[in-house]
Write a protein that holds these residues in place. Sequence first.
Motif, PDB file in Angstrom:
ATOM      1  N   LYS A  62     -25.659 100.422  -5.707  1.00  0.00           N
ATOM      2  CA  LYS A  62     -26.957 100.608  -6.349  1.00  0.00           C
ATOM      3  C   LYS A  62     -27.578 101.925  -5.897  1.00  0.00           C
ATOM      4  CE  LYS A  62     -31.581  98.617  -6.858  1.00  0.00           C
ATOM      5  NZ  LYS A  62     -32.473  97.478  -6.545  1.00  0.00           N
ATOM      6  N   ILE A  63     -28.056 102.712  -6.849  1.00  0.00           N
ATOM      7  CA  ILE A  63     -28.820 103.917  -6.551  1.00  0.00           C
ATOM      8  C   ILE A  63     -30.292 103.516  -6.564  1.00  0.00           C
ATOM      9  CG2 ILE A  63     -29.328 106.290  -7.183  1.00  0.00           C
ATOM     10  CD1 ILE A  63     -26.400 105.762  -6.388  1.00  0.00           C
ATOM     11  N   LEU A  64     -30.925 103.573  -5.415  1.00  0.00           N
ATOM     12  CA  LEU A  64     -32.314 103.123  -5.315  1.00  0.00           C
ATOM     13  C   LEU A  64     -33.220 103.936  -6.239  1.00  0.00           C
ATOM     14  CD1 LEU A  64     -34.332 101.257  -3.757  1.00  0.00           C
ATOM     15  CD2 LEU A  64     -34.711 103.211  -2.232  1.00  0.00           C
ATOM     16  N   THR A  65     -33.048 105.258  -6.203  1.00  0.00           N
ATOM     17  CA  THR A  65     -33.855 106.118  -7.067  1.00  0.00           C
ATOM     18  C   THR A  65     -33.141 107.452  -7.236  1.00  0.00           C
ATOM     19  OG1 THR A  65     -36.092 106.996  -7.434  1.00  0.00           O
ATOM     20  CG2 THR A  65     -35.218 107.150  -5.198  1.00  0.00           C
ATOM     21  N   SER A  66     -33.412 108.115  -8.348  1.00  0.00           N
ATOM     22  CA  SER A  66     -32.810 109.424  -8.600  1.00  0.00           C
ATOM     23  C   SER A  66     -33.882 110.389  -9.087  1.00  0.00           C
ATOM     24  CB  SER A  66     -31.686 109.318  -9.640  1.00  0.00           C
ATOM     25  OG  SER A  66     -32.194 108.887 -10.885  1.00  0.00           O
ATOM     26  N   GLY A  72     -38.321 101.277  -2.891  1.00  0.00           N
ATOM     27  CA  GLY A  72     -37.818 100.500  -1.759  1.00  0.00           C
ATOM     28  C   GLY A  72     -38.613  99.242  -1.472  1.00  0.00           C
ATOM     29  N   ALA A  73     -39.825  99.167  -1.994  1.00  0.00           N
ATOM     30  CA  ALA A  73     -40.669  97.994  -1.699  1.00  0.00           C
ATOM     31  C   ALA A  73     -40.006  96.698  -2.139  1.00  0.00           C
ATOM     32  CB  ALA A  73     -42.027  98.156  -2.379  1.00  0.00           C
ATOM     33  N   ALA A  74     -39.251  96.739  -3.210  1.00  0.00           N
ATOM     34  CA  ALA A  74     -38.583  95.533  -3.713  1.00  0.00           C
ATOM     35  C   ALA A  74     -37.338  95.187  -2.902  1.00  0.00           C
ATOM     36  CB  ALA A  74     -38.202  95.716  -5.179  1.00  0.00           C
ATOM     37  N   GLU A  75     -36.968  96.077  -1.968  1.00  0.00           N
ATOM     38  CA  GLU A  75     -35.749  95.884  -1.180  1.00  0.00           C
ATOM     39  C   GLU A  75     -36.064  95.655   0.298  1.00  0.00           C
ATOM     40  OE1 GLU A  75     -32.886  95.703  -2.667  1.00  0.00           O
ATOM     41  OE2 GLU A  75     -33.582  96.335  -4.658  1.00  0.00           O
ATOM     42  N   LYS A  76     -37.222  95.072   0.583  1.00  0.00           N
ATOM     43  CA  LYS A  76     -37.631  94.798   1.968  1.00  0.00           C
ATOM     44  C   LYS A  76     -37.604  96.059   2.817  1.00  0.00           C
ATOM     45  CE  LYS A  76     -36.427  89.888   2.145  1.00  0.00           C
ATOM     46  NZ  LYS A  76     -35.771  88.817   2.939  1.00  0.00           N
ATOM     47  N   THR A  77     -38.141  97.133   2.247  1.00  0.00           N
ATOM     48  CA  THR A  77     -38.112  98.435   2.899  1.00  0.00           C
ATOM     49  C   THR A  77     -39.526  99.007   2.957  1.00  0.00           C
ATOM     50  OG1 THR A  77     -35.863  98.835   2.113  1.00  0.00           O
ATOM     51  CG2 THR A  77     -37.129 100.750   2.802  1.00  0.00           C
ATOM     52  N   LEU A  78     -39.915  99.486   4.142  1.00  0.00           N
ATOM     53  CA  LEU A  78     -41.231 100.076   4.349  1.00  0.00           C
ATOM     54  C   LEU A  78     -41.076 101.497   4.860  1.00  0.00           C
ATOM     55  CD1 LEU A  78     -42.941  97.172   6.379  1.00  0.00           C
ATOM     56  CD2 LEU A  78     -43.039  97.527   3.903  1.00  0.00           C
ATOM     57  N   GLU A  79     -41.799 102.416   4.272  1.00  0.00           N
ATOM     58  CA  GLU A  79     -41.880 103.782   4.781  1.00  0.00           C
ATOM     59  C   GLU A  79     -43.212 103.888   5.511  1.00  0.00           C
ATOM     60  OE1 GLU A  79     -42.623 107.873   2.589  1.00  0.00           O
ATOM     61  OE2 GLU A  79     -40.706 106.970   1.978  1.00  0.00           O
ATOM     62  N   ILE A  80     -43.175 104.111   6.816  1.00  0.00           N
ATOM     63  CA  ILE A  80     -44.410 104.058   7.596  1.00  0.00           C
ATOM     64  C   ILE A  80     -44.742 105.413   8.208  1.00  0.00           C
ATOM     65  CG2 ILE A  80     -44.127 101.607   8.100  1.00  0.00           C
ATOM     66  CD1 ILE A  80     -43.300 102.403  10.950  1.00  0.00           C
ATOM     67  N   HIS A  81     -46.044 105.628   8.423  1.00  0.00           N
ATOM     68  CA  HIS A  81     -46.515 106.850   9.078  1.00  0.00           C
ATOM     69  C   HIS A  81     -46.535 106.570  10.571  1.00  0.00           C
ATOM     70  CE1 HIS A  81     -48.434 110.593   9.721  1.00  0.00           C
ATOM     71  NE2 HIS A  81     -49.599 110.086  10.058  1.00  0.00           N
TER      72      HIS A  81
END
Length: 309
Positions: A49-53, A141-150
């Motif tokens: 799966k390509i998360l985003t392009s 990524g939010a739908a894939e249990k993924t968080l980008e944090i500061h």
Amino acid sequence: MYYICRVMREYYRIANHYIALDAEENSALWNSLPNYAPFAVEAPEVTAKILTSLEIVEELPAGEGNILFDSAEPGFPRLLIKREGENWIIDMAPESKEPFVATLFANANLSRAKLKFISRSQRTMRFAVDNALMLLFAFAGAAEKTLEIHSSVVVNQSKGYAFLGKSGTGKSTHSRLWMENIEGTRLLNDDNPVIRIENGTPIIYGSPWSGKTPCYKNEGYPLGAVVQLKQMPENKIRRLSPIEAYSTLFSSTSAFREIKSLAENLHKTFEEVITKVPLFQLGCLPDAAAAELCHRTIACSAIKNEEGR
């Protein structure tokens, strides 16, 4: 005579997610992205799966869009987010008072997007690509249990420790104090690491986005603890309640919460993280004693967590 412009696609793996970037083969852009080199991979299997392009283009689909959000805080990048039907249009500027340097056009779930440069200096192109991919990665990524944090993150004893806080609270300073005073500590990322829950375990990863500190490590470690920093006249630490922990993660996560489905996915991931990882608040001075107190406290907590499993 006609010249054929060949489009080159590069793949990157970030937190075990694949993303893709398309641009002309001879584009000067490719020389502006050294931070992505540690994450570059060969083309994945067709079933991956390509998360985003993201595709760099000369023209975007027509449409102005309705303004939903305008972040124009002095000293920070400006993002003007608009909606055009089911699609998203985002104008970007490096500083709140600078002109826009690029426009991003993305589909409804931000899995595919096009980016048009308005300015083509190396500085502005890198800014635009970094911010476009950060946004796409965080949203998709939010739908894939993924968080980008500061956050600033260090690694010690094969575990990652994330230090959160408002700009200017000393996240980078606290990481440096750990590296100077806690044996075996090294920096993983200094601005935008990624937390992903894999097989029920929160893992924290480095990313190509590390603010002003060039720390681009394609590595991941179990998340040992999250620490919210606050400047105070003395060093003291306490564990946060579940509500406080949730609020702390919420305020430090990159996302556009006006998208209902995205917000719901984020909430589920927040809840899973705070049930598996201890979160603390450290009131501190910028000194070695603060790092030692923090390390001692969260190390003991980690031992208790292991014994309780």
